[in-house]
Design a protein around this motif. Sequence first.
Motif, mmCIF file in Angstrom:
data_model
loop_
_atom_site.group_PDB
_atom_site.id
_atom_site.type_symbol
_atom_site.label_atom_id
_atom_site.label_comp_id
_atom_site.label_asym_id
_atom_site.label_seq_id
_atom_site.Cartn_x
_atom_site.Cartn_y
_atom_site.Cartn_z
ATOM 1 N N ILE A 29 0.840 -1.203 0.000
ATOM 2 C CA ILE A 29 0.000 0.000 0.000
ATOM 3 C C ILE A 29 0.875 1.253 0.000
ATOM 4 N N ALA A 30 1.937 1.223 0.787
ATOM 5 C CA ALA A 30 2.853 2.369 0.825
ATOM 6 C C ALA A 30 3.488 2.596 -0.544
ATOM 7 N N VAL A 31 3.886 1.511 -1.199
ATOM 8 C CA VAL A 31 4.509 1.616 -2.526
ATOM 9 C C VAL A 31 3.503 2.121 -3.555
ATOM 10 N N ALA A 32 2.315 1.501 -3.574
ATOM 11 C CA ALA A 32 1.298 1.870 -4.571
ATOM 12 C C ALA A 32 0.825 3.307 -4.375
ATOM 13 N N SER A 33 0.756 3.759 -3.121
ATOM 14 C CA SER A 33 0.338 5.140 -2.849
ATOM 15 C C SER A 33 1.328 6.125 -3.443
ATOM 16 N N LYS A 34 2.609 5.847 -3.269
ATOM 17 C CA LYS A 34 3.630 6.749 -3.799
ATOM 18 C C LYS A 34 3.620 6.767 -5.324
ATOM 19 N N LYS A 35 3.370 5.601 -5.922
ATOM 20 C CA LYS A 35 3.400 5.504 -7.386
ATOM 21 C C LYS A 35 2.088 5.935 -8.029
ATOM 22 N N GLY A 36 1.023 5.954 -7.244
ATOM 23 C CA GLY A 36 -0.284 6.271 -7.815
ATOM 24 C C GLY A 36 -0.922 5.096 -8.521
ATOM 25 N N ASP A 37 -0.540 3.858 -8.137
ATOM 26 C CA ASP A 37 -1.127 2.652 -8.734
ATOM 27 C C ASP A 37 -2.450 2.351 -8.034
ATOM 28 N N LEU A 38 -3.516 2.944 -8.533
ATOM 29 C CA LEU A 38 -4.784 2.946 -7.805
ATOM 30 C C LEU A 38 -5.424 1.570 -7.705
ATOM 31 N N MET A 39 -5.389 0.786 -8.782
ATOM 32 C CA MET A 39 -6.101 -0.497 -8.764
ATOM 33 C C MET A 39 -5.516 -1.476 -7.746
ATOM 34 N N PRO A 40 -4.191 -1.760 -7.777
ATOM 35 C CA PRO A 40 -3.663 -2.639 -6.729
ATOM 36 C C PRO A 40 -3.775 -2.018 -5.346
ATOM 37 N N LEU A 41 -3.689 -0.694 -5.275
ATOM 38 C CA LEU A 41 -3.803 -0.013 -3.987
ATOM 39 C C LEU A 41 -5.151 -0.295 -3.345
ATOM 40 N N LYS A 42 -6.222 -0.126 -4.103
ATOM 41 C CA LYS A 42 -7.559 -0.322 -3.543
ATOM 42 C C LYS A 42 -7.785 -1.767 -3.125
ATOM 43 N N GLU A 43 -7.315 -2.714 -3.944
ATOM 44 C CA GLU A 43 -7.530 -4.117 -3.587
ATOM 45 C C GLU A 43 -6.724 -4.495 -2.351
ATOM 46 N N MET A 44 -5.494 -3.999 -2.259
ATOM 47 C CA MET A 44 -4.696 -4.295 -1.062
ATOM 48 C C MET A 44 -5.328 -3.676 0.177
ATOM 49 N N GLN A 45 -5.863 -2.479 0.026
ATOM 50 C CA GLN A 45 -6.521 -1.839 1.164
ATOM 51 C C GLN A 45 -7.733 -2.652 1.615
ATOM 52 N N THR A 46 -8.521 -3.117 0.655
ATOM 53 C CA THR A 46 -9.706 -3.914 0.976
ATOM 54 C C THR A 46 -9.315 -5.211 1.673
ATOM 55 N N ARG A 47 -8.291 -5.868 1.155
ATOM 56 C CA ARG A 47 -7.863 -7.140 1.741
ATOM 57 C C ARG A 47 -7.244 -6.942 3.125
ATOM 58 N N LEU A 48 -6.473 -5.873 3.284
ATOM 59 C CA LEU A 48 -5.885 -5.600 4.595
ATOM 60 C C LEU A 48 -6.979 -5.313 5.619
ATOM 61 N N HIS A 49 -7.977 -4.534 5.203
ATOM 62 C CA HIS A 49 -9.088 -4.232 6.110
ATOM 63 C C HIS A 49 -9.803 -5.513 6.530
ATOM 64 N N ALA A 50 -10.024 -6.421 5.578
ATOM 65 C CA ALA A 50 -10.697 -7.685 5.900
ATOM 66 C C ALA A 50 -9.860 -8.517 6.869
ATOM 67 N N LEU A 51 -8.545 -8.536 6.660
ATOM 68 C CA LEU A 51 -7.672 -9.313 7.540
ATOM 69 C C LEU A 51 -7.641 -8.743 8.951
ATOM 70 N N THR A 52 -7.501 -7.426 9.049
ATOM 71 C CA THR A 52 -7.416 -6.811 10.377
ATOM 72 C C THR A 52 -8.747 -6.912 11.113
ATOM 73 N N THR A 53 -9.846 -6.796 10.381
ATOM 74 C CA THR A 53 -11.171 -6.946 11.000
ATOM 75 C C THR A 53 -11.354 -8.359 11.531
ATOM 76 N N LYS A 54 -10.948 -9.335 10.725
ATOM 77 C CA LYS A 54 -11.047 -10.737 11.141
ATOM 78 C C LYS A 54 -10.172 -11.010 12.352
ATOM 79 N N SER A 55 -8.976 -10.405 12.345
ATOM 80 C CA SER A 55 -8.050 -10.599 13.460
ATOM 81 C C SER A 55 -8.619 -10.030 14.753
ATOM 82 N N LYS A 56 -9.246 -8.836 14.660
ATOM 83 C CA LYS A 56 -9.827 -8.207 15.847
ATOM 84 C C LYS A 56 -10.992 -9.023 16.391
ATOM 85 N N SER A 57 -11.846 -9.515 15.475
ATOM 86 C CA SER A 57 -13.013 -10.283 15.918
ATOM 87 C C SER A 57 -12.591 -11.605 16.539
#
Length: 581
Positions: free
Chosen positions: A549-577
């Motif tokens: 996400i840090a790399v894609a944000s700097k480069k402006g690679d929006l498509m992989p950025l959004k998918e990584m953000q979505t997947r990270l959110h799902a993982l962290t949410t699952k971990s918290k629950s």
Amino acid sequence: MNSTTGNTTSTLETSVLEEYLQVRKNCGRFQLSDYQLFGITGADVFSFLQTQTTNDVHLLKDGQGQDSAIVDRKGRLIASFSIYRESASAAWIFVEVVQADKLKSHLETYIFREDVTIGSPQHTLQALQGPKSLLILNQIIPNAQIPEKYNSICVQSDNVVLIQKSLTGEEGYLIGLPCGDVKSDELLSAMETICPESIAAPAREILRVEAGIPLYGKDMTAKNVLPETGLEHTSVSYNKGCYIGQEIIARIKTYGAPNFSLMGLLFLNSFSPLSETDVLLDEKKIGLIKSVVYSPALENYIALAYLHKDWRSPDVELNVTINGEAVKVKTCLLPFYQLQTRSDRSGKLLEEALEIYRTEENLDRPIEILREAIAMDPKHAAAYEALGVFLSRQNKLDEAIALMKRLVEIDPQEIMAHTNLSVYYMQQGRIEDAEFEKGEATAIQFEKVMAQKMSERAKAKDEEKDKLERARKIAMFKEVLEIDPVDAVANFGLGSIFHETKEYEQALAPLQTVVRENKDYSAAYLLLGKTQEQLSRLSDAEKTYRDGIAVASKKGDLMPLKEMQTRLHALTTKSKSTSSV
């Protein structure tokens, strides 16, 4: 808006909140005096626009539109707008009034021998915005040709122009009424009667910022290189021929991202900043705030802001200084507000109706909600079925039958509609009609089974071809890696094939090599994280996504950025629950 600067809670004036909710939940109307619609005609109109604009107008078919822009030789913004193709020799331009003269002047400067004529505005513009905007539009202009897809256009026989476009984050339509026309006056009167809720500027501004839509002169100017504004994701084609400024924009895409570009900031401690103020971190400027509003959706202040590429990773909380005050902010991808489709809203209405049915005996309210669900999504088969069942329980069989016939007209292959018709006809004693519908349902079911079998056979043949092609590519990639073990293309290709064939252990090593040796390869981080997820290495996947996400944000690679953000959110949410259990 009642607001102050500092750590105070903000509230919206009641009228502003009501107008905001009218758009978010129903439909709101407003005049677009700040926008302009004008035509461009001539045999050369699209070949001419192709040489001037950043997007590929040759991809447009009649009735289609696209966002676009014109930039100077240094890639700086001259104008951003939308183009709509009416025919091979006619286009429409939708643009902010503050940009219109500059846009026309630029276009006229480059017309030499081309058969191109730039028209003047001949329409006043109204907007309908909200999840029920289509329902309202159909009442205002019955039997109109309605643009069915986003950024599409339909010009009526009386020269009324309809464009499907969102200015608020909700589904919406723009209505161009010919100036000085009696019919236009009648339509405007009908609009005001059917949709009396006029949305004023303060509510519009909140809706715009939540939708992440930048305005010229407020969020972007002629000093901005186009990629800084975020508009390149929708307004630029990197595959078209030459246009002024193309080299600069392509170079930014190829070699990195601009130092500053537009993102969202969420203020976490009820702080209301002023626009055009710097965001400081450790006394170093990392951002510049532009539009600021209080967001009812997020229950705090939000802003469009230009952030430095080192701080553009989304969902990162930062302790910054603004106007000398310590402020906690969270970085956000735009838009802040995610559009709910008509299908989504119809599904929620169905759930609401069924929940009421489970707790109440009276069916009137569930029936009313289901009618609304069908009006929202006329192809929602489950809503038809539930409504038909409820109507039949009220002994309204004729109405239930009419409902199922309507569904058959919309989707003749809907088995459930024919099955229910058979049941309802049987309840009325119409045996012959019931048997006919039963036969129709059986025939459709048989056709679908046969089609499924044929599809499976074709799929098996394709899979065999794919298997041979994968084997060829694997051999080729391995040959390359014997010469250069860290070749990025070969390692990524090998990892992709193994991931596709679910050989995740074998995919791991080549993908790890890519991210180790090529730390700016955004797509490799995404694929490596997905591979680690499949291997249940969830903590490794979280780290990979954060780095990616840090790399894609700097480069402006929006498509992989959004998918990584979505997947990270799902993982962290699952971990918290999991940890809370």
